[in-house]
Design an enzyme around this catalytic site. Structure first.
Site, mmCIF file in Angstrom:
data_model
loop_
_atom_site.group_PDB
_atom_site.id
_atom_site.type_symbol
_atom_site.label_atom_id
_atom_site.label_comp_id
_atom_site.label_asym_id
_atom_site.label_seq_id
_atom_site.Cartn_x
_atom_site.Cartn_y
_atom_site.Cartn_z
ATOM 1 N N GLY A 1 -12.251 -5.180 2.192
ATOM 2 C CA GLY A 1 -13.676 -4.868 2.354
ATOM 3 C C GLY A 1 -14.234 -4.002 1.237
ATOM 4 N N ARG B 1 0.828 -1.218 0.000
ATOM 5 C CA ARG B 1 0.000 0.000 0.000
ATOM 6 C C ARG B 1 0.864 1.271 0.000
ATOM 7 N NH1 ARG B 1 -5.107 -1.443 4.068
ATOM 8 N NH2 ARG B 1 -6.272 -2.634 2.509
ATOM 9 N N GLY C 1 -7.865 -9.932 0.621
ATOM 10 C CA GLY C 1 -6.646 -10.356 1.320
ATOM 11 C C GLY C 1 -6.203 -11.773 0.972
ATOM 12 N N LYS D 1 -17.583 -19.196 2.896
ATOM 13 C CA LYS D 1 -19.007 -19.133 3.225
ATOM 14 C C LYS D 1 -19.861 -18.430 2.182
ATOM 15 C CE LYS D 1 -18.787 -19.394 8.227
ATOM 16 N NZ LYS D 1 -18.871 -18.592 9.460
#
Ligand code: 3PG
Ligand code: MG
Length: 398
Positions: free
Chosen positions: A378, A37, A355, A198
């Site tokens: 996110g 980053r 990630g 999931k």
């Protein structure tokens, strides 16, 4: 795709530029363990330096509750300075108030300062207008280079953007352009490769993505839920049985929209998730009742590779197996290499994010061989859910 200003649209010479960065990088024992980053932020700062701006870098770090020295941005001064060719980075021990003002006032054109963690002030996460005003008092212009934090409607991202002339930084611009080329105005056919454990955490993503892509390949433990929903035995695999109806709804919605769903044809199974454990590769209708599916099998890999070769654009989020544990990284690594190969041959525009996905690309040694790999977690997921990100919306030219 919202239109936004870029650095070139602003006259930054001699001006105080508040640069919202995402310096929320992994740090262990005071050392940055992944500087991606920071390195990606550097071109924006270097551009501002070259144009004679007074650059004031602001960022959050971690999730402190109030002032917390263990979550200071101070250890980032060195790495940030190194990323911009050793230029001095001044530091202010607060992001607002007299301490910040003193450091910003002392900046000369072409100089850079980093202000302390925005989240030391609870007002930041509350998108507090008063706090945004205090920040705005430190700058003449606002540049947002933090796509990876754009899903947060926080003061330095949302409210502040409305208080000063704003623009997207080079990194934000690259993120938005790559994502636009992948989903908003892509070359068709488009394939999405979605993995992870999931269905429940990626429900909105799946619902949105089937309306956007021509093919959706599903791997990882979330594929088990779909297989179970189709009436197949999944043994002792991770599986959200209570999501079976939802999974069936997604499959039929995809069919109505003409989105081809690719589920595993075969699976690598084992008794337990452990490195080097004995494995059995079986057809998807022959999963032993006492075994766990831990990776997709070679036939599935071949089918997805063929689908990739038949597509022009790929969006990828999530590994297709339990890739942290060998040998269950095999399919993910094979697919990553195939994606890199097709991208290298200019046959595929490939965009990946998240990630785990970035880590998996690293395992395969191809993290720099895709068209674009976003460092956003996110924010990348929310974008894949079709949501408007507050940090992007705030920059958009109405
Ligand atoms: C991230 O690392 O994903 C961003 O910096 C956002 O951080 P947050 O999840 O703590 O808001
Ligand atoms: Mg996060």
């Amino acid at each position: 795709m919202p239109q936004f200003h870029t650095i070139d649209d602003l006259d930054v010479a001699g001006k105080r530029v508040l640069l919202r960065a995402d310096l929320n990088v992994p740090v262990k024992d005071g050392k940055v363990t992944d500087a991606t980053r920071i390195e990606r932020l550097a071109p924006t700062i270097e551009t501002l330096i070259a144009k004679g701006a007074k650059t004031v870098v602001i960022s959050h770090f971690g999730r402190p509750k109030g002032v917390d020295p263990s979550q200071s941005l101070k250890p980032l001064v060195g790495p940030l300075s190194r990323a911009i060719g050793g230029k001095t980075v001044h530091f202010a021990s607060d992001c607002v108030g007299p301490e910040a003002k003193k450091v910003v006032d002392a900046l000369k054109p072409g100089e850079v300062a980093l202000l302390e963690n925005l989240r030391f002030h609870p007002e930041e996460e509350k998108n507090d207008p008063g706090f945004a005003k205090e920040l705005a008092a430190l700058g003449d212009l606002y540049i947002d280079d933090a796509f990876s934090a754009a899903h947060r409607a926080h003061a330095s991202i949302e409210a502040l953007a409305h208080l000063l002339p704003n623009a997207a930084g080079k990194l934000m611009q690259a993120d938005l352009e790559a994502l636009g080329a992948a989903l908003e105005h892509p070359q068709k056919p488009v394939i999405a490769l979605i993995g992870g454990s999931k269905v429940s955490t990626k429900l909105d993503l799946l619902k949105f993505i089937i309306s956007k892509v021509d093919r959706l390949a599903i791997g990882g433990a979330m594929a088990n839920t779909f297989l179970f929903a189709q009436g197949r035995g999944v043994g002792r695999s991770l599986c959200e049985k209570e999501m079976a109806d939802t999974a069936r709804d997604i499959l039929s919605a995809a069919e109505k929209r003409g989105c081809e769903i690719i589920l595993p044809d075969d699976a690598v199974t084992a008794d337990k998730l452990e490195a080097g454990v004995m494995t059995r590769t079986v057809g998807i209708n022959a999963v032993p009742v006492d075994a766990m599916i831990l990776d997709i099998g070679p036939d599935s890999v071949k089918r997805i590779e063929a689908a990739l070769a038949a597509s022009k654009t790929l969006v990828w989020n999530g590994p297709v197996g339990a890739f942290e544990t060998k040998p269950f990284d095999r399919a993910t690594v094979a697919l990553a290499r195939k994606v890199a190969e097709l991208t290298g041959e200019k046959k595929l525009l490939s965009v990946a994010g998240g990630g785990d996905t970035v880590a998996a690309l690293g395992t395969a040694g191809v993290e720099d061989k895709l068209s674009y790999v976003s460092t956003a977690g996110g924010a990348f997921l929310e974008w894949l859910e079709g949501r408007e990100l507050p940090g992007v919306a705030a920059l958009s030219i109405k």
